[in-house]
Design a protein around this motif. Structure first.
Motif, PDB file in Angstrom:
ATOM      1  N   LEU A  89       2.492  -1.983  11.299  1.00 48.37           N
ATOM      2  CA  LEU A  89       3.606  -1.260  11.947  1.00 48.37           C
ATOM      3  C   LEU A  89       3.314  -1.410  13.441  1.00 48.37           C
ATOM      4  O   LEU A  89       2.007  -1.145  14.019  1.00 48.37           O
ATOM      5  CB  LEU A  89       3.690   0.135  11.668  1.00 48.37           C
ATOM      6  CG  LEU A  89       4.146   0.127  10.005  1.00 48.37           C
ATOM      7  CD1 LEU A  89       4.223   1.619   9.627  1.00 48.37           C
ATOM      8  CD2 LEU A  89       5.478  -0.233  10.053  1.00 48.37           C
ATOM      9  N   PRO A  90       4.428  -1.283  14.147  1.00 49.59           N
ATOM     10  CA  PRO A  90       4.240  -1.245  15.632  1.00 49.59           C
ATOM     11  C   PRO A  90       3.795   0.318  16.290  1.00 49.59           C
ATOM     12  O   PRO A  90       2.894   0.517  17.284  1.00 49.59           O
ATOM     13  CB  PRO A  90       5.476  -1.713  16.310  1.00 49.59           C
ATOM     14  CG  PRO A  90       6.511  -1.223  15.390  1.00 49.59           C
ATOM     15  CD  PRO A  90       5.590  -1.566  13.683  1.00 49.59           C
ATOM     16  N   GLU A  91       4.246   1.336  15.395  1.00 53.03           N
ATOM     17  CA  GLU A  91       3.990   2.615  15.772  1.00 53.03           C
ATOM     18  C   GLU A  91       4.191   3.318  14.217  1.00 53.03           C
ATOM     19  O   GLU A  91       4.422   2.897  13.215  1.00 53.03           O
ATOM     20  CB  GLU A  91       5.011   3.151  16.528  1.00 53.03           C
ATOM     21  CG  GLU A  91       4.929   2.724  18.120  1.00 53.03           C
ATOM     22  CD  GLU A  91       5.836   3.586  19.013  1.00 53.03           C
ATOM     23  OE1 GLU A  91       6.376   4.614  18.871  1.00 53.03           O
ATOM     24  OE2 GLU A  91       6.406   2.561  20.151  1.00 53.03           O
ATOM     25  N   ASN A  92       3.656   4.697  14.216  1.00 50.57           N
ATOM     26  CA  ASN A  92       3.659   5.422  12.853  1.00 50.57           C
ATOM     27  C   ASN A  92       5.005   5.875  12.799  1.00 50.57           C
ATOM     28  O   ASN A  92       5.715   6.124  13.833  1.00 50.57           O
ATOM     29  CB  ASN A  92       2.681   6.865  13.223  1.00 50.57           C
ATOM     30  CG  ASN A  92       2.654   7.531  11.805  1.00 50.57           C
ATOM     31  OD1 ASN A  92       2.908   7.124  10.853  1.00 50.57           O
ATOM     32  ND2 ASN A  92       2.290   8.712  12.043  1.00 50.57           N
ATOM     33  N   CYS A  93       5.772   5.504  11.690  1.00 43.43           N
ATOM     34  CA  CYS A  93       7.201   5.563  11.187  1.00 43.43           C
ATOM     35  C   CYS A  93       6.929   6.801  10.009  1.00 43.43           C
ATOM     36  O   CYS A  93       6.207   7.154   9.405  1.00 43.43           O
ATOM     37  CB  CYS A  93       7.941   4.390  10.860  1.00 43.43           C
ATOM     38  SG  CYS A  93       7.864   3.272  12.197  1.00 43.43           S
ATOM     39  N   SER A  94       8.165   7.376   9.852  1.00 41.80           N
ATOM     40  CA  SER A  94       8.277   8.267   8.977  1.00 41.80           C
ATOM     41  C   SER A  94       9.193   7.694   7.359  1.00 41.80           C
ATOM     42  O   SER A  94       8.817   8.455   6.399  1.00 41.80           O
ATOM     43  CB  SER A  94       9.447   9.435   9.314  1.00 41.80           C
ATOM     44  OG  SER A  94      10.565   8.768   9.686  1.00 41.80           O
ATOM     45  N   SER A  95       9.789   6.663   7.449  1.00 41.86           N
ATOM     46  CA  SER A  95      10.181   6.319   6.245  1.00 41.86           C
ATOM     47  C   SER A  95      10.700   4.740   6.406  1.00 41.86           C
ATOM     48  O   SER A  95      10.844   4.150   7.704  1.00 41.86           O
ATOM     49  CB  SER A  95      11.629   6.863   5.946  1.00 41.86           C
ATOM     50  OG  SER A  95      12.546   6.941   6.842  1.00 41.86           O
ATOM     51  N   VAL A  96      10.684   4.143   5.281  1.00 40.60           N
ATOM     52  CA  VAL A  96      11.055   2.766   5.088  1.00 40.60           C
ATOM     53  C   VAL A  96      12.370   2.454   4.659  1.00 40.60           C
ATOM     54  O   VAL A  96      12.777   3.222   3.628  1.00 40.60           O
ATOM     55  CB  VAL A  96       9.973   1.838   4.695  1.00 40.60           C
ATOM     56  CG1 VAL A  96       9.563   2.207   3.157  1.00 40.60           C
ATOM     57  CG2 VAL A  96      10.140   0.334   4.660  1.00 40.60           C
ATOM     58  N   SER A  97      13.101   1.232   4.872  1.00 37.14           N
ATOM     59  CA  SER A  97      14.296   1.159   4.348  1.00 37.14           C
ATOM     60  C   SER A  97      14.700  -0.418   4.160  1.00 37.14           C
ATOM     61  O   SER A  97      14.083  -1.213   4.847  1.00 37.14           O
ATOM     62  CB  SER A  97      15.582   1.849   5.152  1.00 37.14           C
ATOM     63  OG  SER A  97      16.938   1.458   4.461  1.00 37.14           O
ATOM     64  N   VAL A  98      15.622  -0.692   3.062  1.00 41.11           N
ATOM     65  CA  VAL A  98      15.991  -2.154   3.042  1.00 41.11           C
ATOM     66  C   VAL A  98      16.922  -2.364   4.258  1.00 41.11           C
ATOM     67  O   VAL A  98      17.830  -1.395   4.571  1.00 41.11           O
ATOM     68  CB  VAL A  98      16.463  -2.452   1.695  1.00 41.11           C
ATOM     69  CG1 VAL A  98      17.324  -3.952   1.735  1.00 41.11           C
ATOM     70  CG2 VAL A  98      15.851  -2.143   0.513  1.00 41.11           C
TER      71      VAL A  98
END
Length: 385
Positions: free
Chosen positions: A270-279
């Protein structure tokens, strides 16, 4: 005597429907073009029709036809549950007013005295369901075909204080549906206190075999009870790992990917820390919440599987967003605002539209196609209601 026999033959011919004389190929093509409720009604017309419709080949052909024809069935968005009961609705995306196509309630057999039955994901017309207070119970439900299957308990029994990450998808190589449960058992040496991440315990259930089996996973921390993304035959979750360098300990954030065909894990940085993933179409997107609740970034992977193709495409600084629920086919994002209201936000125009729906913490949004999947599984434990 012979006259009586001839009369009986003529009587039987009169009783037979003209449809009975059509070749199976023609009848099949007609069925493929009927609304799904009409197809299911046809299973009660004759044993011949029932056998044809419940044939796995017809079910597969019907699903393919649903995806490849330009019908309302191809543009349905599933939203639900809206309350603590499993009440889901299908909405027609082609309708400018986002009109409701149909809705369905939870079958009484799937209701619990405690906990919330929530929707893990949907795939090819099936819903994968679990319960917050009984994390060892799972169901696969086809609300259009009015059938459901309760899965056997996984090999590893977890206590309710664990928060596993779940996934559900389709393995096209074997024509099989699979449920995956991954949990990081962060225990100290005496097993009493949560502390450092270990190798997550991962099990996969196969609908075709009716069994769970263990999978080998990399050492990492899989965030509990997060939304998964199923795309390109693989499940995607957010994960992290601590690494030690000359500069000290660093936290590496990545997408943990499980290919349902070969059942092997891989990682996408990931480029940065994220909170959720989606299609996002045929790829994935990440939602990132900033230090202030109103800051919300969207990262899109332009070329699936290529970490260097991550691109920050939008940044919102105005809407009081509680969380992002998912993408619509038209590129708009369904957001849940503080207070529960669901809105459809256009990142390009920065305009949003209230959908008139109140969500809660487990509200799910995803593409949906009406199907006959599970209709042939009666002998394997599927329950009709």
């Amino acid at each position: 005597m012979s006259d009586n026999i001839n009369n009986n033959k003529n009587y039987n011919l009169i009783l037979r429907s003209p449809w009975e004389y059509l070749p199976d190929e023609i009848v099949t093509n007609i069925f493929l073009r009927l609304p799904i409720k009409s197809i299911i009604i046809c299973t009660s017309v004759s044993k011949t029709w029932k056998s044809l419709i419940q044939n796995p080949t017809f079910i597969s052909n019907h699903l393919h036809h649903s995806y490849t024809t330009t019908t309302n069935n191809h543009n349905l968005l599933l939203i639900g549950p809206h309350t603590k009961e499993l009440v889901c609705a299908l909405h027609n995306e082609d309708d400018p007013y986002f009109g409701q196509h149909t809705r369905f309630d939870c079958h009484p057999a799937l209701r619990f005295d405690s906990g919330i039955l929530y929707l893990v994901s949907t795939c090819n017309g099936l819903l994968c369901l679990s319960n917050t207070h009984d994390i060892n119970r799972f169901f696969l439900l086809n609300p259009c075909g009015r059938k459901f299957v309760e899965l056997p308990s996984p090999n590893v029994t977890l206590h309710n204080y664990f928060e596993p990450s779940l996934g559900f998808g389709y393995d096209s190589k074997t024509n099989d549906y699979k449920v995956v449960r991954a949990v990081s058992l962060m225990l100290t040496e005496d097993g009493s206190v949560f502390q450092n991440p270990q190798t997550p315990v991962v099990e996969v259930y196969s609908l075709s075999t009716g069994q769970w089996k263990m999978l080998s996973a990399p050492v990492c921390f899989v965030y509990g009870r997060q939304k998964q993304a199923f795309v390109n035959g693989a499940l995607h979750w957010l994960a992290s790992r601590s690494t030690t360098t000359n500069d000290g300990k660093n936290e590496v954030h990545f997408v943990l990917v499980l290919d349902l065909g070969d059942e092997v894990f891989r990682e996408i940085l990931l480029p940065e820390n994220c909170s959720s993933v989606s299609v996002y179409g045929n790829s994935i997107a990440m939602f990132q919440r900033g230090s202030y609740e109103c800051i919300f970034n969207i990262w899109v992977m332009k070329e699936y599987g290529v970490a260097s193709s991550w691109m920050k495409v939008h940044q919102n600084r105005t809407l009081p967003i509680q969380r992002a629920v998912g993408f619509r086919r038209n590129g708009e994002v369904v957001l849940q605002m503080f207070g529960g209201s669901l809105v459809s936000w256009n990142p390009e125009s920065q305009k949003n539209k209230d959908l008139g729906i109140i969500g809660f913490s487990f509200t799910f949004v995803g593409y949906y196609v009406e199907s006959l999947v599970l209709l042939d599984k009666t002998a394997n434990g599927a329950v009709t209601y």
